[in-house]
Motif scaffolding. Structure first.
Motif, short mmCIF file in Angstrom:
data_model
loop_
_atom_site.label_atom_id
_atom_site.label_comp_id
_atom_site.label_asym_id
_atom_site.label_seq_id
_atom_site.Cartn_x
_atom_site.Cartn_y
_atom_site.Cartn_z
N GLY A 54 -10.64 -3.59 19.12
CA GLY A 54 -10.51 -3.29 20.79
C GLY A 54 -11.20 -4.05 21.61
N ASP A 55 -10.76 -3.50 23.08
CA ASP A 55 -11.56 -4.04 24.04
C ASP A 55 -11.29 -5.49 24.14
N VAL A 56 -9.94 -5.56 24.34
CA VAL A 56 -9.42 -7.36 24.46
C VAL A 56 -9.54 -7.69 26.08
N ASN B 92 -11.75 1.58 24.74
CA ASN B 92 -11.75 2.20 26.10
C ASN B 92 -11.40 1.26 27.23
N HIS B 93 -11.67 -0.07 27.28
CA HIS B 93 -11.30 -0.73 28.33
C HIS B 93 -9.62 -1.16 28.40
N ASP B 94 -9.22 -1.08 27.19
CA ASP B 94 -7.84 -1.37 26.99
C ASP B 94 -7.16 -0.10 27.49
N VAL C 213 -12.28 1.68 13.70
CA VAL C 213 -12.12 2.29 14.86
C VAL C 213 -12.99 1.60 16.21
N HIS C 214 -12.65 1.74 17.22
CA HIS C 214 -13.46 0.92 18.40
C HIS C 214 -15.03 1.67 18.53
N GLY C 215 -14.82 2.93 18.84
CA GLY C 215 -16.25 3.57 19.32
C GLY C 215 -16.95 4.29 18.16
N SER D 118 -14.34 -8.06 17.90
CA SER D 118 -13.76 -7.02 19.06
C SER D 118 -14.57 -7.22 20.16
N ASP D 119 -14.05 -6.41 21.26
CA ASP D 119 -14.84 -6.79 22.54
C ASP D 119 -14.74 -8.11 23.20
N VAL D 120 -13.46 -8.74 22.93
CA VAL D 120 -13.17 -9.83 23.54
C VAL D 120 -13.48 -9.66 25.08
N HIS D 121 -12.95 -8.74 25.60
CA HIS D 121 -13.26 -8.75 27.22
C HIS D 121 -12.74 -9.82 27.97
N GLY D 122 -11.47 -10.52 27.73
CA GLY D 122 -10.87 -11.20 28.67
C GLY D 122 -11.69 -12.60 28.94
N GLY E 259 -16.94 -1.37 16.87
CA GLY E 259 -17.37 -2.06 18.17
C GLY E 259 -17.94 -1.55 19.03
N HIS E 260 -17.70 -1.67 20.59
CA HIS E 260 -18.07 -1.07 21.44
C HIS E 260 -19.35 -1.04 22.09
N SER E 261 -20.44 -1.03 21.38
CA SER E 261 -21.81 -1.18 22.03
C SER E 261 -22.06 -2.51 22.43
N HIS E 262 -21.40 -3.75 21.59
CA HIS E 262 -21.60 -4.86 21.76
C HIS E 262 -22.90 -5.52 20.99
N ARG E 263 -23.48 -4.28 20.03
CA ARG E 263 -24.70 -4.57 19.42
C ARG E 263 -24.53 -4.58 17.78
ZN ZN Z 1 -16.44 -3.40 24.92
#
Ligand code: ZN
Length: 244
Positions: A35-37, A62-64, A114-116, A7-11, A148-152
């Motif tokens: 999520g957070d592609v 959430n960023h999506d 789930v993402h968050g 997750s959290d690829v973020h572009g 995902g979400h927290s990146h930790r």
């Molecule tokens: Zn993220």
């Protein structure tokens, strides 16, 4: 069945390509994106296209939702907001459609995605503390919840009615024991924040009931260049080098 959960690829296309290659090397059967592609990185359309190609299932982040305008960005910091506004401008119609169709949660077998957080997925809570993790066990029924979400990357383990224990996750192997329940954060592909700049994802063997974090080096300089060339805040490029 061997899963890759990411997750959290973020572009960050450079990180995504390295992770996709490692997934192939590890002979993964099923790829799940939590999520957070998009957001933060310089290649949102390319990342949407690639995730659509490789992921068997993608969950909304959430960023999506932020780039689609379906969630408030008032709580985003200014760099995150700048990335949202820029991404909105350049997002192609096909990318919008893909992001607009993503579910907030999904489940299969003993896994819940789930993402968050399972508690109010649409409000994008962060699961960071032990009490917050403990509370979330009431909001899913399966043995294992992946977030995902927290990146930790972390592991929360709950045995019976005792309060769960939480620990940061390294590249050690985790066993999913019968009778215990777990929340696992599988880290971030495109913007790790645990001090390790390498791209991060999780490999899960559903039959063996074992899981392991994978870290993959990637072309950080290339991802930084894409951010700067897009005119995004330089801080978003800097942080990739530190994994912060
Ligand atoms: Zn993220």
């Amino acid at each position: 069945m061997r899963y890759a959960i990411f997750s959290d690829v973020h572009g960050n296309l450079q990180a995504l390509e390295s992770v996709a290659k490692r997934m192939d090397q590890l002979k993964v059967d099923r790829r799940i994106c939590l999520g957070d592609v998009v957001g933060y990185g310089g290649n949102p359309n390319e990342c949407v296209e690639r995730v659509a190609q490789i992921a068997d299932l993608t969950i909304a982040g959430n960023h999506d939702h932020a780039v689609l305008g379906t969630t408030d960005v008032g709580y985003f910091n200014s760099n995150a907001q700048a990335a949202v506004f820029w991404t909105r401008e350049i997002l192609r119609e096909r990318s919008r459609e893909f992001l607009g169709d993503l579910p907030l949660v999904a489940g299969e077998g003993y896994l819940f995605f789930v993402h968050g957080s399972p508690r109010e997925p649409e409000r994008w809570h962060y699961v960071l503390s032990t009490p917050e993790a403990d509370l979330n066990f009431e909001y899913f029924d399966t043995d294992l919840c992946l977030i995902g979400h927290s990146h930790r990357p972390f592991l929360a383990t709950k045995r019976g009615e005792d309060q769960c224990t939480v620990r940061a996750l390294n590249e050690d192997r985790i066993l999913i024991e019968e009778g215990s329940r777990y929340i696992v954060n599988e880290g971030s592909v495109g913007q790790p924040r645990d001090g390790d700049p390498r791209a991060c994802f999780l490999i899960l063997d559903a039959e063996e009931r074992s899981a392991k974090i994978e870290r993959v080096p990637y072309d950080i300089a290339g991802a930084q260049r894409a951010i700067l060339e897009a005119g995004l805040p330089p801080a978003l490029a800097d942080r990739l080098r530190y994994g912060s």
